[in-house]
Design an enzyme around this catalytic site. Structure first.
Site, short mmCIF file in Angstrom:
data_model
loop_
_atom_site.label_atom_id
_atom_site.label_comp_id
_atom_site.label_asym_id
_atom_site.label_seq_id
_atom_site.Cartn_x
_atom_site.Cartn_y
_atom_site.Cartn_z
CG ASP A 1 -0.36 -0.07 2.53
OD1 ASP A 1 0.89 -0.18 2.62
OD2 ASP A 1 -1.10 -0.03 3.53
CB SER A 2 4.59 1.64 0.04
OG SER A 2 4.84 0.45 -0.68
CG ASP B 1 0.73 -4.05 2.07
OD1 ASP B 1 0.95 -4.99 2.86
OD2 ASP B 1 1.54 -3.11 1.90
CE LYS C 1 3.29 -5.94 3.99
NZ LYS C 1 2.79 -4.81 4.85
CD GLU D 1 0.52 -1.51 8.13
OE1 GLU D 1 0.21 -0.74 9.07
OE2 GLU D 1 0.95 -1.09 7.03
CD GLU E 1 8.07 -0.44 7.90
OE1 GLU E 1 8.32 0.68 7.41
OE2 GLU E 1 7.06 -1.11 7.59
#
Length: 259
Positions: free
Chosen positions: A45-46, A84, A114, A116, A183
């Protein structure tokens, strides 16, 4: 060469082989990275920061992620593609999380998603893995939590933070995730987590002792302008090369030298 699966990723850890992961957001970069033998392509999502010019990842939508995941999947033959799950695509309810994760596999073509979070998303990870949707975890500096963290800051420096991240890592593994991104955590903590888990850890700004490493492809290629995290190694400065090529083209057009 055979297609890489989540079973291979676990085998790499068991055999002591380091795992390579890079972000990819489009067909051409996916094609190139896949041809270089990268194990995992992360449709991050970056994309919001890197491709769309957003301040952070929070505005990225499911439609954005589906669009870019489809492009990356078209470009790869061997790498495992992980997508993501964007902000608010899984936090509202387990039903919504299942639907959106399923869409990233069914329509996007990803082979895993993925998510978070740690203990706070343990039930969500378990709900996804229980219906055969592979999940990669992500703890430490989690960009979707930028406002709670007060910015992009290293996590785990204080003892209570270390204990929390150890508990988060255990929760992610317990819920059935096949791997976990660490991270922005101290190298000593990443080493401790890696030694405690049976699933692979993939570090970004987390030291050398993780089972693998991930970077944003634009940072690796020198396409991020002046922004450059301390942990990034820039392998080439493509921005300068592109600027020269485009300037030469423009000059030749203006001078009548091209075509």
């Amino acid at each position: 060469m055979k297609k890489i699966t989540i079973l291979d990723i676990q085998r790499y850890k068991d055999e002591g082989r380091k795992i390579s992961m890079l972000t990819a957001y489009d067909f051409q970069i996916s094609r190139i990275l896949d041809g270089c033998g990268i194990d995992i392509l992360l449709v991050g999502d970056s994309v919001g920061n890197v491709v769309m010019g957003l301040e952070n990842t929070l505005p990225v939508t499911m439609a954005d992620m589906l669009h870019h995941t489809q492009a990356v999947v078209r470009g790869r033959k061997l790498a495992l593609v992980v997508a993501d799950m964007p902000f608010l695509s899984y936090q509202v309810s387990i039903e919504q999380a299942r639907t959106n994760a399923g869409l990233l596999l069914k329509e996007g073509g990803a082979e895993a998603v993925k998510i978070e979070g740690g203990e706070n998303v343990e039930d969500i990870i378990r709900a996804l893995t229980s219906i055969d949707i592979p999940v990669m975890g992500h703890i430490g500096l989690t960009p979707q939590s930028v406002h709670r963290m007060g910015g992009y800051k290293v996590q785990g420096k204080e003892e209570h933070q270390r204990q929390k991240l150890m508990a988060d890592a255990a929760a992610v593994e317990r819920a059935g995730a096949f791997a976990i991104v660490l991270e922005g955590v101290p190298a000593s903590l990443a080493r401790e987590i890696t030694s405690h888990l049976t699933i692979p850890t993939i570090g970004i700004g987390a030291g050398v002792d993780c089972d693998g490493q991930v970077l944003v492809i634009n940072d690796v290629l020198g396409l991020s302008g002046k922004f450059r995290p301390k942990f990034v190694k820039q392998y080439v400065q493509l921005e300068d090369i592109i600027r020269k090529a485009v300037t030469d083209y423009a000059d030749e057009v203006k001078a009548g030298a091209f075509p």
